[in-house]
Design an enzyme around this catalytic site. Sequence first.
Site, short mmCIF file in Angstrom:
data_model
loop_
_atom_site.label_atom_id
_atom_site.label_comp_id
_atom_site.label_asym_id
_atom_site.label_seq_id
_atom_site.Cartn_x
_atom_site.Cartn_y
_atom_site.Cartn_z
N TYR A 181 0.87 -1.17 0.00
CA TYR A 181 0.00 0.00 0.00
C TYR A 181 0.91 1.23 0.00
O TYR A 181 1.38 1.68 1.03
CB TYR A 181 -0.90 0.03 1.23
CG TYR A 181 -1.92 -1.06 1.34
CD1 TYR A 181 -2.23 -1.90 0.28
CD2 TYR A 181 -2.59 -1.27 2.54
CE1 TYR A 181 -3.16 -2.90 0.41
CE2 TYR A 181 -3.54 -2.27 2.68
CZ TYR A 181 -3.82 -3.09 1.61
OH TYR A 181 -4.75 -4.10 1.74
N PHE B 42 -12.90 -5.67 1.01
CA PHE B 42 -14.06 -5.02 0.38
C PHE B 42 -15.34 -5.35 1.17
O PHE B 42 -16.34 -5.80 0.60
CB PHE B 42 -14.22 -5.44 -1.08
CG PHE B 42 -13.26 -4.79 -2.03
CD1 PHE B 42 -12.34 -3.84 -1.60
CD2 PHE B 42 -13.27 -5.12 -3.38
CE1 PHE B 42 -11.45 -3.25 -2.48
CE2 PHE B 42 -12.39 -4.53 -4.27
CZ PHE B 42 -11.47 -3.59 -3.82
N PRO B 43 -15.35 -5.13 2.49
CA PRO B 43 -16.55 -5.45 3.28
C PRO B 43 -17.75 -4.61 2.89
O PRO B 43 -18.89 -5.00 3.16
CB PRO B 43 -16.10 -5.15 4.72
CG PRO B 43 -15.01 -4.14 4.58
CD PRO B 43 -14.29 -4.53 3.32
N LEU B 44 -17.50 -3.46 2.25
CA LEU B 44 -18.60 -2.62 1.76
C LEU B 44 -18.66 -2.66 0.23
O LEU B 44 -19.20 -1.76 -0.41
CB LEU B 44 -18.42 -1.18 2.25
CG LEU B 44 -18.56 -1.00 3.76
CD1 LEU B 44 -18.20 0.43 4.18
CD2 LEU B 44 -19.98 -1.34 4.22
N GLY C 222 -17.57 0.26 -1.90
CA GLY C 222 -18.47 1.41 -1.94
C GLY C 222 -19.86 1.11 -2.45
O GLY C 222 -20.79 1.91 -2.25
N THR D 9 -22.79 1.34 0.00
CA THR D 9 -23.15 2.63 0.59
C THR D 9 -23.89 3.51 -0.40
O THR D 9 -24.39 4.57 -0.02
CB THR D 9 -21.87 3.37 1.07
OG1 THR D 9 -21.04 3.67 -0.05
CG2 THR D 9 -21.10 2.54 2.08
#
Length: 295
Positions: A72, A217-219, A222, A225
């Site tokens: 990262y 990538f728990p969401l 994006g 949301t």
Amino acid sequence: MSSVPPPVPPPAPSDGAFLLGGELPVRRLGYGTAQLTGPGYWGPRGDRRDAVAVLRAAVEQGVTLIDTADNYGPGVAEELVAEALHPYREDLVIATKGGVVRTGDSSWHIAGRPERLRAMCEASLRRLRTDRIDLYQLHRLDPQVPMAEQLGALDALRQEGKIRYIGLDTLTADQLEQALSLTGIASVQNRFNLLDRASDAVLKVCETHGLAFLPWFPLANGALTGEEAASLDGIAERHGATRGQIALAWLLHRSPVLCPTPGTGSPAHLAENLGARGIRLTTEDMSRLEALASA
């Protein structure tokens, strides 16, 4: 790790605790650092002081699991973790990853040779300013190197005291079972969220063996949301929550081994994510969410 006494903990949230490696407690809703770097996880993102502030805010708000990676940036996120949080609190668990080399924002090269893994781990130790990494995760299995050699390199580092636990990232259930036959594994990171349950078989293996599953990538990067997740609005309204909070709460309720580490560079978004800890989904909520995930 170096340590300082932790402050008085906040009230117990619904994320509870997970015993990493069967002995090291972490609160199940952690924080991921990928969003502190630039597009494609390349270079810095914005003002360094803002990134440091978000990391400190995460810990102040009760996070005890910080998930980062050497690529990262590369190196940027690990350096930020050390700048913000070193000396590390005694209850803070730092997880990082190695095994992938970056040469650009869209260039990823798997590097699983034992000598490369050792060099990557030692570089992470320097950037994180620690003598031992709590959880060192193999970012990808190298198909050109026998699994036994890759895990053997990590096991040697563990025996030398440079890492405490070994984790794996992005693998199948069969590969996980094979890895478990070779050495002790404490965690897995695969993509898993309300919209993507392709790794359900891996999750079951984790449950059987008591391994932490850190869904990336728990969401859904994006998607959970935004307007794509409008179907969550009814449940969200009943709980006075946002779509993202319901998606994270679903993970926390879905399995006791799931330990999501959503990332953000925004203090407001951080507070929103951590608000998922207080949501108590009902059996009816879970049934509806399971149906959405299966649709």
